[in-house]
Write an enzyme that holds these catalytic residues in place. Structure first.
Site, mmCIF file in Angstrom:
data_model
loop_
_atom_site.group_PDB
_atom_site.id
_atom_site.type_symbol
_atom_site.label_atom_id
_atom_site.label_comp_id
_atom_site.label_asym_id
_atom_site.label_seq_id
_atom_site.Cartn_x
_atom_site.Cartn_y
_atom_site.Cartn_z
ATOM 1 N N GLY A 28 0.798 -1.230 0.000
ATOM 2 C CA GLY A 28 0.000 0.000 0.000
ATOM 3 C C GLY A 28 0.826 1.273 0.000
ATOM 4 O O GLY A 28 0.369 2.316 0.467
ATOM 5 N N SER A 29 2.044 1.231 -0.564
ATOM 6 C CA SER A 29 2.838 2.468 -0.596
ATOM 7 C C SER A 29 2.195 3.504 -1.532
ATOM 8 O O SER A 29 2.276 4.712 -1.276
ATOM 9 C CB SER A 29 4.293 2.190 -0.998
ATOM 10 O OG SER A 29 4.383 1.777 -2.331
ATOM 11 N N MET A 106 -3.886 -7.109 -7.035
ATOM 12 C CA MET A 106 -3.357 -8.117 -7.950
ATOM 13 C C MET A 106 -4.410 -9.118 -8.425
ATOM 14 O O MET A 106 -4.122 -10.303 -8.558
ATOM 15 C CB MET A 106 -2.182 -8.834 -7.277
ATOM 16 C CG MET A 106 -1.032 -7.904 -6.987
ATOM 17 S SD MET A 106 -0.567 -6.888 -8.418
ATOM 18 C CE MET A 106 1.199 -6.939 -8.290
ATOM 19 N N ARG A 107 -5.622 -8.610 -8.659
ATOM 20 C CA ARG A 107 -6.675 -9.458 -9.227
ATOM 21 C C ARG A 107 -7.322 -8.687 -10.370
ATOM 22 O O ARG A 107 -7.256 -7.457 -10.398
ATOM 23 C CB ARG A 107 -7.768 -9.770 -8.193
ATOM 24 C CG ARG A 107 -7.293 -10.454 -6.944
ATOM 25 C CD ARG A 107 -8.459 -11.016 -6.134
ATOM 26 N NE ARG A 107 -8.808 -12.345 -6.581
ATOM 27 C CZ ARG A 107 -9.926 -12.671 -7.199
ATOM 28 N NH1 ARG A 107 -10.846 -11.750 -7.459
ATOM 29 N NH2 ARG A 107 -10.160 -13.914 -7.578
ATOM 30 N N HIS A 125 0.733 0.491 -13.104
ATOM 31 C CA HIS A 125 1.537 -0.684 -13.440
ATOM 32 C C HIS A 125 3.012 -0.282 -13.496
ATOM 33 O O HIS A 125 3.347 0.762 -14.084
ATOM 34 C CB HIS A 125 1.081 -1.269 -14.782
ATOM 35 C CG HIS A 125 1.827 -2.511 -15.121
ATOM 36 N ND1 HIS A 125 1.635 -3.700 -14.434
ATOM 37 C CD2 HIS A 125 2.805 -2.752 -16.033
ATOM 38 C CE1 HIS A 125 2.444 -4.613 -14.928
ATOM 39 N NE2 HIS A 125 3.161 -4.071 -15.889
ATOM 40 N N ASP A 161 -4.183 -4.918 -17.167
ATOM 41 C CA ASP A 161 -3.159 -3.951 -17.604
ATOM 42 C C ASP A 161 -3.334 -3.504 -19.056
ATOM 43 O O ASP A 161 -2.346 -3.361 -19.792
ATOM 44 C CB ASP A 161 -1.744 -4.566 -17.428
ATOM 45 C CG ASP A 161 -1.412 -4.844 -15.970
ATOM 46 O OD1 ASP A 161 -1.917 -4.124 -15.090
ATOM 47 O OD2 ASP A 161 -0.653 -5.789 -15.716
ATOM 48 N N GLU A 190 6.125 6.188 -9.143
ATOM 49 C CA GLU A 190 4.700 5.860 -8.954
ATOM 50 C C GLU A 190 4.042 6.808 -7.957
ATOM 51 O O GLU A 190 2.906 7.246 -8.169
ATOM 52 C CB GLU A 190 4.554 4.422 -8.432
ATOM 53 C CG GLU A 190 4.857 3.361 -9.462
ATOM 54 C CD GLU A 190 4.491 1.955 -8.994
ATOM 55 O OE1 GLU A 190 4.106 1.152 -9.828
ATOM 56 O OE2 GLU A 190 4.596 1.668 -7.781
#
Ligand code: GAR
Length: 217
Positions: A28-29, A106-107, A125, A161, A190
């Site tokens: 969660g950064s 990641m789903r 991404h 993506d 990011e």
């Protein structure tokens, strides 16, 4: 009756706040960067709820520290993808979310949510899409031997993506980079580019034309 204790611009600002629903799976950064920008008044948005598909995601702790509602929803507690995604959708609606932010989720997000939030789901991404999609964008770029990789923020669609690209920024790959050293530089980018893309959305500056996202001045 106007509230005389509150300056007019404060009232306007409250009205213009975009409510974010952030989906995570891990550290969660990126969530933290969004919270920090929001709390610093640099983003006309607030994180209304954080949802994780992993109970032990550190991002849930980050949300707690900031008093943000946070919920872990395990896929295995639901009979199928559709009911799982409907449970996510209900939470987003219950928290009056305007914009859905996938931040290391990641789903694949289900049609149930995408249809309810058309052009209102973003993803980040750690590579220059369409290169190196999937769960290992940094590792795959390094293994391929590219000299430049980067970060992509895009609107999400039903393919992992793949949706229209909002912002991209290049990150050079140095001789002797490891996955960790490259990841560190990618994450630093990011944490700037994602809040920036959200800000552009909040300000009404993003217009989708087919596969292209036009940034209006
Ligand atoms: C980020 O690097 C994000 O780009 C990546 O997961 C990481 C989450 O980090 N997402 C993907 O690979 C999506 N295909 P964080 O939990 O510290 O924000």
């Amino acid at each position: 009756m106007p509230n005389n204790n509150m300056p007019n611009n404060a009232v306007n600002m409250q009205r213009n706040i975009t409510r974010l629903g952030v989906l995570i799976s891990g550290s969660g950064s990126n969530l933290q960067a969004i919270i920090d920008n929001s709390e610093a008044g640099q983003l006309p948005a607030k994180v209304a709820v954080v949802i994780s598909n992993k109970e032990d995601a550190y991002g849930l702790e980050r949300a707690k520290k900031h008093g943000i509602p946070n919920i872990a929803l395990r896929r295995k507690d639901y009979p199928d993808e559709s009911s799982y995604n409907n449970a996510i959708l209900k939470i987003l609606k219950d928290h009056s979310v305007d914009l859905v932010i996938m931040a290391g989720y990641m789903r694949l997000l289900g049609k149930e949510v995408l249809d309810a939030y058309p052009n209102r789901v973003m993803n980040i991404h750690p590579a220059l899409l369409p290169s190196f999609p999937g769960a290992h964008g940094i590792k795959d770029a390094l293994a391929y031997g590219v000299k430049v990789t980067g970060v992509t923020v895009h609107f999400a669609n039903e393919v992992f993506d793949e949706g229209p690209i909002i912002l991209q920024e290049a990150v050079p790959v140095f001789e002797g980079d490891t996955e960790d050293t490259l990841a560190e530089r990618i994450h630093a980018v990011e944490h700037v580019i994602y809040p920036h893309a959200i800000k552009l959305y909040c300000e009404g500056k993003l217009e989708i034309r087919g596969r292209k996202v036009v940034i209006k001045e």
